[in-house]
Design a protein around this motif. Structure first.
Motif, PDB file in Angstrom:
ATOM      1  N   UNK A  52       0.829  -1.204   0.000  1.00 39.02           N
ATOM      2  CA  UNK A  52       0.000   0.000   0.000  1.00 39.02           C
ATOM      3  C   UNK A  52       0.874   1.268   0.000  1.00 39.02           C
ATOM      4  N   UNK A  53       0.218   2.443   0.133  1.00 37.27           N
ATOM      5  CA  UNK A  53       0.860   3.691  -0.248  1.00 37.27           C
ATOM      6  C   UNK A  53       1.353   4.652   0.806  1.00 37.27           C
ATOM      7  N   UNK A  54       1.193   4.323   2.098  1.00 34.15           N
ATOM      8  CA  UNK A  54       1.720   5.208   3.145  1.00 34.15           C
ATOM      9  C   UNK A  54       2.111   4.354   4.346  1.00 34.15           C
ATOM     10  N   UNK A  88       5.273   2.058  -0.354  1.00 28.67           N
ATOM     11  CA  UNK A  88       5.477   2.966   0.784  1.00 28.67           C
ATOM     12  C   UNK A  88       5.079   2.324   2.121  1.00 28.67           C
ATOM     13  N   UNK A  89       4.212   1.308   2.069  1.00 30.85           N
ATOM     14  CA  UNK A  89       3.861   0.602   3.307  1.00 30.85           C
ATOM     15  C   UNK A  89       4.960  -0.321   3.806  1.00 30.85           C
ATOM     16  N   UNK A  90       6.052  -0.467   3.034  1.00 36.46           N
ATOM     17  CA  UNK A  90       7.180  -1.306   3.463  1.00 36.46           C
ATOM     18  C   UNK A  90       7.677  -0.921   4.853  1.00 36.46           C
ATOM     19  N   UNK A 127      -5.124  15.235   3.648  1.00 34.74           N
ATOM     20  CA  UNK A 127      -4.579  14.262   4.618  1.00 34.74           C
ATOM     21  C   UNK A 127      -3.835  13.104   3.949  1.00 34.74           C
ATOM     22  N   UNK A 128      -4.387  12.610   2.852  1.00 35.86           N
ATOM     23  CA  UNK A 128      -3.726  11.478   2.197  1.00 35.86           C
ATOM     24  C   UNK A 128      -2.404  11.910   1.559  1.00 35.86           C
TER      25      UNK A 128
END
Ligand SMILES: [Zn+2]
Length: 297
Positions: A52-54, A88-90, A127-128
């Motif tokens: 995922x992205x954050x 980015x969720x790494x 926010x995202x």
């Protein structure tokens, strides 16, 4: 897709979120960017495909995996390519071995710089966007150049790089015992494939041919975004992707200037969606100086 069975329910009643696409293999489709995450469980280890992205989304993914499997031993993460919504969720998987294709690892910084710039331009107070901008990179621990396997105990998973297409670091993740392929963004279901500023539109068709070579009529293919698809879907999308490559090649050789390419080409999707891809294709296909004027006579 029909036939998917729900593996678990969120305890807070959010709903049925993990779909089992084969024995001990699940997909979860997240609303942000409609991105898919995969989980493959073996007798000894669990492998997660994309994060995922954050940072926050990565942490919520880990929680979701914990709810899916009572005692998950997530030992591996695979990134299907370098884009933020897959990597980015790494940062939430600090004690796990993260694997990616060598070009994806090498390109992570540049790709991250691009998306952070876009988020700032789009509005850093969103926010995202703020989450994306604030997320620290967590680089792969291991890379591969062509093929590698990951041993999960009583089963294994194959990672291979079929060539360049959506990016130069695309990886396919195949679970051979259940005929499931995670295709990353080489295949998309929720919209046309994304032709970004790091794509290789002229090579994408042959790259997909490699993917098609490991599929059977019974294969289930998990795209980077959207619903689980099958061989016929990938064949159809491959035809469209080949049309883009062939159209670019034809226009270049006919001497059509880049500025006219979108209006003159016969494209399978809205030409505006292909603006960056066509620019990239022109750059890769450009004949030597002096040849274009001859061809356009
Ligand atoms: Zn992507």
């Amino acid at each position: 897709m029909g036939g998917l069975t729900s593996a678990t329910c969120d305890h807070r009643g959010v709903g049925h979120d993990w779909a089992e696409v084969g024995e001990r293999c699940w997909v979860r489709r997240y609303p942000e960017w409609d991105v898919n995450v995969g989980v493959v469980a073996g007798s000894h280890h669990v492998l997660v495909i994309d994060t995922r992205g954050t940072r926050q989304q990565g942490e919520s993914l880990r929680d979701d995996v914990r709810r899916l499997l009572p005692h998950p031993q997530v030992a591996w993460v695979v990134n299907t390519h370098q884009h933020f919504d897959h990597t980015f969720g790494n940062i939430a998987f600090d004690d796990v071995t993260v694997v990616a294709h060598e070009n994806a690892a090498a390109g992570l910084d540049a790709s991250a710089d691009r998306i952070r710039r876009l988020c700032r331009e789009d509005g850093p107070d969103d926010p995202l966007n703020a989450e994306v901008i604030a997320t620290a990179l967590r680089y792969p621990d291991a890379t591969f150049s062509s093929v590698r396997t990951v041993d999960l105990g009583d089963r294994y998973v194959e990672l291979f790089h079929p060539g360049r297409g959506h990016t130069d670091g695309d990886a396919l993740v195949r679970v051979p015992d259940i005929d499931v392929l995670f295709a990353g963004d080489l295949v998309e279901e929720s919209g046309p494939p994304m032709y970004g500023e790091d794509c290789f539109p002229l090579e994408w068709p042959t790259t997909l041919d490699v993917a098609l070579g490991v599929l059977t009529p019974g294969s289930r293919v998990v795209p980077g975004h959207g619903a689980v698809v099958d061989l016929a879907f990938v064949q159809h999308q491959s035809t469209d992707i080949a049309q883009v490559a062939n159209t670019i090649g034809g226009l270049v050789h006919a001497g059509v200037p880049l500025e006219s390419a979108l209006s003159q080409g016969d494209w399978p999707w809205d030409p505006e969606h292909l603006r960056e891809g066509v620019r990239r294709g022109y750059a890769h296909a450009a004949p030597p100086p002096g040849r274009l004027p001859l061809l356009s006579d």
